[in-house]
Design an enzyme around this catalytic site. Structure first.
Site, PDB file in Angstrom:
ATOM      1  N   ASP A 223       1.046  -1.093  -0.039  1.00 49.29           N
ATOM      2  CA  ASP A 223       0.001  -0.001   0.486  1.00 49.29           C
ATOM      3  C   ASP A 223       0.699   1.184   0.095  1.00 49.29           C
ATOM      4  OD1 ASP A 223      -3.098   0.837   0.268  1.00 49.29           O
ATOM      5  OD2 ASP A 223      -1.866   2.209   1.766  1.00 49.29           O
ATOM      6  N   TYR A 370      -2.486  11.429   1.366  1.00 52.11           N
ATOM      7  CA  TYR A 370      -3.866  11.561   0.203  1.00 52.11           C
ATOM      8  C   TYR A 370      -3.226  12.679  -0.535  1.00 52.11           C
ATOM      9  CZ  TYR A 370      -4.697   6.616   1.151  1.00 52.11           C
ATOM     10  OH  TYR A 370      -4.719   5.224   0.977  1.00 52.11           O
ATOM     11  N   HIS A 425      -5.002  -7.860  -0.153  1.00 53.23           N
ATOM     12  CA  HIS A 425      -4.297  -6.081   0.091  1.00 53.23           C
ATOM     13  C   HIS A 425      -3.845  -6.039   1.551  1.00 53.23           C
ATOM     14  CE1 HIS A 425      -3.292  -2.637  -0.621  1.00 53.23           C
ATOM     15  NE2 HIS A 425      -3.356  -1.759   0.152  1.00 53.23           N
TER      16      HIS A 425
END
Ligand SMILES: *[C@@H]1O[C@H](CO)[C@@H](O)[C@H](O)[C@H]1NC(C)=O
Ligand SMILES: *[C@@H]1O[C@H](CO)[C@@H](O)[C@H](O)[C@H]1NC(C)=O
Length: 453
Positions: A223, A370, A425
């Protein structure tokens, strides 16, 4: 003669266009990223001390959480016949909240965390929290420093099962593991001014490893941890011995072009049995839109969303758990959770991770990563498109992002290992043994490559 002339000029035009396109698709030069002071106040004389740290949540905070869990507002029932197509299934959420309140014992979990040596040290104005686990010294076993880095919505909690495996010798090597929290995540302090994205955090991580005495080290991440360590490998290859990722992505202009052209002949860049992970393009685009709404929101208005999630443990759990459901197995959106077999990560382990965000009030600052990374200025650096100069390895988990065999070499010219595994994930939590073995195997090859030169 006239025909010859037009052929020559046509060829010249083609060559000219090819050079133009090739230049437009060329990766940029490696930028220089300053070691910015991200903490409050003016850069001061740096405190270089390394301070032991233990988690110790007060009774008052625990009572506050229990109160919020007991008195949360009624959950909206899922629509008839739906499971998770509209987002987190509230019947499942209810079950987890009950488990949280009745069966989950924080002080026991805290003791489990605290078995791992933890520290804080100040890097560029930020107190960075990390686990630092040394293996036992064994004659003939080579100890290798390794930074492992989590992403969003993860934390160092993801690594508690894999660390004991990595710190146990295998095939003559063993790891000394450093697992930091990204700034703004968990117990690591958040930047107080704009601009601290993946590239800047890569510099913080490099300086952390140097502080601990590792001028060269291996790097592993999934990630955002993978994105940050890829930046680090490109910006400071002199410090990175090798880079192992369980989320390799190749998002370059050239890869978009190839992906488009090869849609006519997918087998040209992707294994036959993986074609449906990339094509048809319309389906890939549909899934991307369906599953990345969160990213758009966090990359643009993190502070709006952050307020509610820092204030309500139920909302926080809902937002994180939805990612763990879909991130572990996409098909689970369509089927009732009692039919998921036992592949899911335990409620206890997932609540541990949620607790890290809750106790530290850090979901808002975590979101900002982000905004600080997916913006014009940071994207404009183009670091993710620069070929990684150090040896690399990619572990592809079945339910995670996918990179095709024919595209991976574009940013991984020194790829030594490309593997496929079941699972999703959150591989370190779901399949710690599988991920650990993949890392050992890659590093064994890295070592051979490095010492041959
Ligand atoms: C946590 O803090 C309390 C109150 O200050 C103290 O009594 C307890 O020993 C501490 N526990 C740990 C594990 O440090
Ligand atoms: C996803 O879940 C389904 C249903 O439980 C199962 O059959 C399948 O093997 C799972 N896939 C992965 C990658 O875990």
């Amino acid at each position: 003669m006239g025909l010859m002339k037009s052929l020559v000029s046509a060829s010249l035009v083609v060559i000219f266009l090819a050079v133009l396109i090739n230049n437009a698709l060329k990766p940029p030069a490696v930028p220089k990223i300053e070691a910015t002071w991200w903490g409050p106040g003016e850069p001061s004389k740096q405190d270089k001390s390394i301070r032991p740290f233990t988690i110790n949540i007060s009774e008052k905070e625990i009572q506050d959480l229990n109160h919020r869990l007991d008195f949360h507002r009624p959950l909206t029932p899922p629509l008839e016949g739906t499971h998770q197509q509209y987002g987190m299934n509230t019947n499942l959420l209810k079950e987890i909240i009950e488990f949280w309140r009745k069966d989950y014992k924080w002080k026991e979990r805290e003791a489990y965390f605290n078995k791992f040596p933890q520290f804080k040290t100040n890097i560029q104005g930020l107190d960075i929290h990390y686990l630092h686990v040394k293996p036992k010294k064994i004659e003939g076993v080579k100890v290798l420093p390794l930074i492992i880095l989590h992403g969003w919505p993860g934390s160092v909690r993801e690594f508690l099962e894999i660390i004991p495996i990595l710190t146990t010798p295998k095939n003559g090597i063993v790891f000394e593991v450093v697992a930091p929290h990204i700034p703004g995540y968990g117990f690591s302090q958040a930047a107080v001014r704009p601009g601290c994205g993946a590239a800047q955090i890569a510099v913080v991580m490099k300086n952390l490893m140097h502080r601990l005495g590792f001028s060269k080290f291996y790097a592993q991440g999934g990630d955002f941890g993978s994105i940050i360590l890829q930046h680090l490998s490109v910006l400071h290859p002199e410090s990175v011995l090798g880079f192992h990722s369980n989320m390799c992505v190749v998002n370059t202009k050239k890869s978009y072009l190839w992906t488009l052209l090869y849609s006519l002949y997918p087998q040209g860049i992707v294994k036959q049995e993986h074609v449906d992970r990339m094509y048809p393009l319309s389906e890939a685009a549909r899934i991307r839109i369906l599953e990345t709404g969160y990213l758009h929101l966090q990359a643009t208005k993190p502070d709006t969303l952050g307020v509610g999630l820092n204030d309500s443990p139920v909302a926080l759990a809902s937002y994180i758990l939805e990612k763990f459901v879909t991130g572990t197995n996409k098909t689970w959106q369509e089927i009732p959770h009692n039919q998921w077999k036992k592949d899911w990560i335990s409620y206890t382990n997932m609540l541990d991770n949620i607790m890290i965000y809750w106790w530290t009030n850090s979901m808002n600052t975590a979101f900002r990563l982000y905004a600080e990374t997916f913006n014009i200025k940071h994207n404009g650096l183009g670091i993710m498109g620069i070929p990684i100069p150090v040896p690399t390895a990619c572990a592809r988990f079945e339910n995670d992002f996918y990179v095709a065999d024919g595209l991976v070499g574009e940013v991984h010219p020194n790829l030594v290992q490309l593997t496929d595994h079941p699972g999703g994930h959150f591989a370190a939590l779901q399949l710690p043994q599988v991920l650990a073995e993949d890392i050992f195997s890659a590093v064994k090859i890295f070592e051979k490559v490095i010492h041959k030169n």
